[in-house]
Scaffold this motif. Structure first.
Motif, short mmCIF file in Angstrom:
data_model
loop_
_atom_site.label_atom_id
_atom_site.label_comp_id
_atom_site.label_asym_id
_atom_site.label_seq_id
_atom_site.Cartn_x
_atom_site.Cartn_y
_atom_site.Cartn_z
N ASP A 103 18.60 -100.09 21.87
CA ASP A 103 17.84 -101.31 21.65
C ASP A 103 18.55 -102.42 22.40
O ASP A 103 19.69 -102.73 22.11
CB ASP A 103 17.75 -101.64 20.16
N PHE A 104 17.88 -103.00 23.38
CA PHE A 104 18.49 -104.02 24.22
C PHE A 104 18.19 -105.42 23.73
O PHE A 104 18.25 -106.36 24.48
CB PHE A 104 18.03 -103.86 25.67
N GLY A 105 17.85 -105.56 22.45
CA GLY A 105 17.63 -106.88 21.89
C GLY A 105 16.19 -107.32 21.94
O GLY A 105 15.78 -108.19 21.21
N ASP A 106 15.37 -106.73 22.76
CA ASP A 106 13.97 -107.07 22.88
C ASP A 106 13.17 -105.92 22.28
O ASP A 106 13.32 -104.77 22.68
CB ASP A 106 13.60 -107.27 24.35
N GLU A 107 12.29 -106.19 21.31
CA GLU A 107 11.55 -105.12 20.65
C GLU A 107 10.74 -104.30 21.64
O GLU A 107 10.52 -103.11 21.43
CB GLU A 107 10.64 -105.71 19.58
N ASP A 108 10.29 -104.91 22.71
CA ASP A 108 9.49 -104.19 23.69
C ASP A 108 10.33 -103.24 24.55
O ASP A 108 9.78 -102.38 25.23
CB ASP A 108 8.77 -105.18 24.61
N ILE A 111 14.19 -97.91 23.67
CA ILE A 111 14.08 -96.64 24.36
C ILE A 111 14.36 -95.53 23.36
O ILE A 111 15.32 -95.60 22.60
CB ILE A 111 15.08 -96.55 25.53
N TYR A 112 13.52 -94.50 23.37
CA TYR A 112 13.70 -93.34 22.50
C TYR A 112 14.06 -92.15 23.36
O TYR A 112 13.80 -92.13 24.56
CB TYR A 112 12.42 -93.06 21.73
N ASP A 125 9.49 -94.82 26.11
CA ASP A 125 9.39 -96.13 25.48
C ASP A 125 8.40 -96.12 24.31
O ASP A 125 7.82 -95.09 23.97
CB ASP A 125 9.01 -97.19 26.51
N GLU A 126 8.20 -97.28 23.72
CA GLU A 126 7.32 -97.46 22.56
C GLU A 126 5.88 -97.06 22.89
O GLU A 126 5.19 -96.46 22.07
CB GLU A 126 7.38 -98.92 22.12
N GLY A 140 6.95 -78.43 31.19
CA GLY A 140 5.51 -78.63 31.03
C GLY A 140 5.03 -78.52 29.59
O GLY A 140 3.83 -78.64 29.33
N GLU A 141 5.90 -78.29 28.64
CA GLU A 141 5.51 -78.15 27.24
C GLU A 141 5.08 -79.51 26.69
O GLU A 141 5.65 -80.55 27.02
CB GLU A 141 6.68 -77.61 26.41
N THR A 142 4.09 -79.53 25.83
CA THR A 142 3.61 -80.76 25.21
C THR A 142 4.47 -81.06 23.99
O THR A 142 4.63 -80.21 23.11
CB THR A 142 2.14 -80.64 24.79
N LEU A 143 5.00 -82.24 23.94
CA LEU A 143 5.83 -82.70 22.82
C LEU A 143 5.01 -83.68 22.01
O LEU A 143 4.46 -84.65 22.55
CB LEU A 143 7.11 -83.36 23.33
N GLU A 144 4.89 -83.44 20.69
CA GLU A 144 4.09 -84.31 19.84
C GLU A 144 5.01 -85.10 18.91
O GLU A 144 6.03 -84.58 18.45
CB GLU A 144 3.10 -83.47 19.04
N PHE A 145 4.62 -86.34 18.63
CA PHE A 145 5.40 -87.23 17.78
C PHE A 145 4.56 -87.62 16.58
O PHE A 145 3.35 -87.81 16.69
CB PHE A 145 5.81 -88.50 18.52
N SER A 146 5.21 -87.76 15.41
CA SER A 146 4.50 -88.23 14.23
C SER A 146 5.17 -89.50 13.74
O SER A 146 6.35 -89.73 13.99
CB SER A 146 4.51 -87.15 13.13
N PHE A 147 4.40 -90.30 13.02
CA PHE A 147 4.91 -91.56 12.50
C PHE A 147 5.28 -91.47 11.03
O PHE A 147 5.43 -92.46 10.36
CB PHE A 147 3.86 -92.67 12.67
N GLU A 148 5.47 -90.27 10.49
CA GLU A 148 5.83 -90.10 9.09
C GLU A 148 7.19 -90.70 8.84
O GLU A 148 8.11 -90.53 9.62
CB GLU A 148 5.84 -88.62 8.72
N ASP A 149 7.32 -91.37 7.71
CA ASP A 149 8.58 -91.99 7.33
C ASP A 149 9.42 -90.98 6.58
O ASP A 149 8.96 -90.34 5.64
CB ASP A 149 8.31 -93.22 6.45
#
Length: 153
Positions: A103-108, A111-112, A125-126, A140-149
């Motif tokens: 996190d470089f101080g700017d929410e935008d 980097i993940y 990025d976000e 070439g594999e598809t990576l999926e992300f979830s927003f579960e807490d």
């Protein structure tokens, strides 16, 4: 002729002239010659000290230059490119599929990074996270992300 030699010459002249040091003028000339001798000794000491200090400062400057060169070389060595990233493991826990990166101080600018099953570490990025998936550029594999807490589990 140096200052020391000149002071010694004046003292020799005074002694050679056999001035009467009991008269007012003789006392004054003797006092002036003694003062010049003392000043000459003091100036010689100051010159020697100044030369010693100058030599020490030159050595310090050389040491600082060497340190600066070392630091600058080290900074240049740390300018990694993507090929260098393969040689280093930047992940803290290899079992996690998803980690929050820098996190470089700017929410935008958050980097993940994610590690693909092929071992490739991918930074994103976000905006890519919001899409929910991405393709590994290596395999070439598809990576999926979830927003579960994680706290809800």
């Amino acid at each position: 002729m140096t200052i020391s030699e000149k002071a010694a010459y004046l003292k020799g002249m005074m002694d050679g002239m056999a001035l009467n040091t009991e008269s007012n003028e003789g006392k004054m000339i003797a006092a002036i010659v003694d003062l010049l001798g003392d000043m000459t000794k003091r100036m010689t000491d100051i010159e020697e000290t100044t030369i010693a200090i100058s030599d020490e400062l030159d050595e310090i400057e050389e040491d600082l230059d060497a340190i600066e060169d070392f630091i600058m070389d080290e900074d240049e060595d740390n300018d990694w490119d993507d090929e260098d990233d393969d040689a280093y493991d930047f992940s803290e826990d290899e079992d996690e599929d998803f980690e929050e990166g820098f996190d470089f101080g700017d929410e935008d600018s958050t980097i993940y990074e994610v590690e693909c099953a092929c071992g490739e570490i991918i930074n994103f990025d976000e905006e890519t996270l919001e899409k929910g998936s991405m393709t590994c550029p290596n395999c070439g594999e598809t990576l999926e992300f979830s927003f579960e807490d994680d706290d809800e589990e």
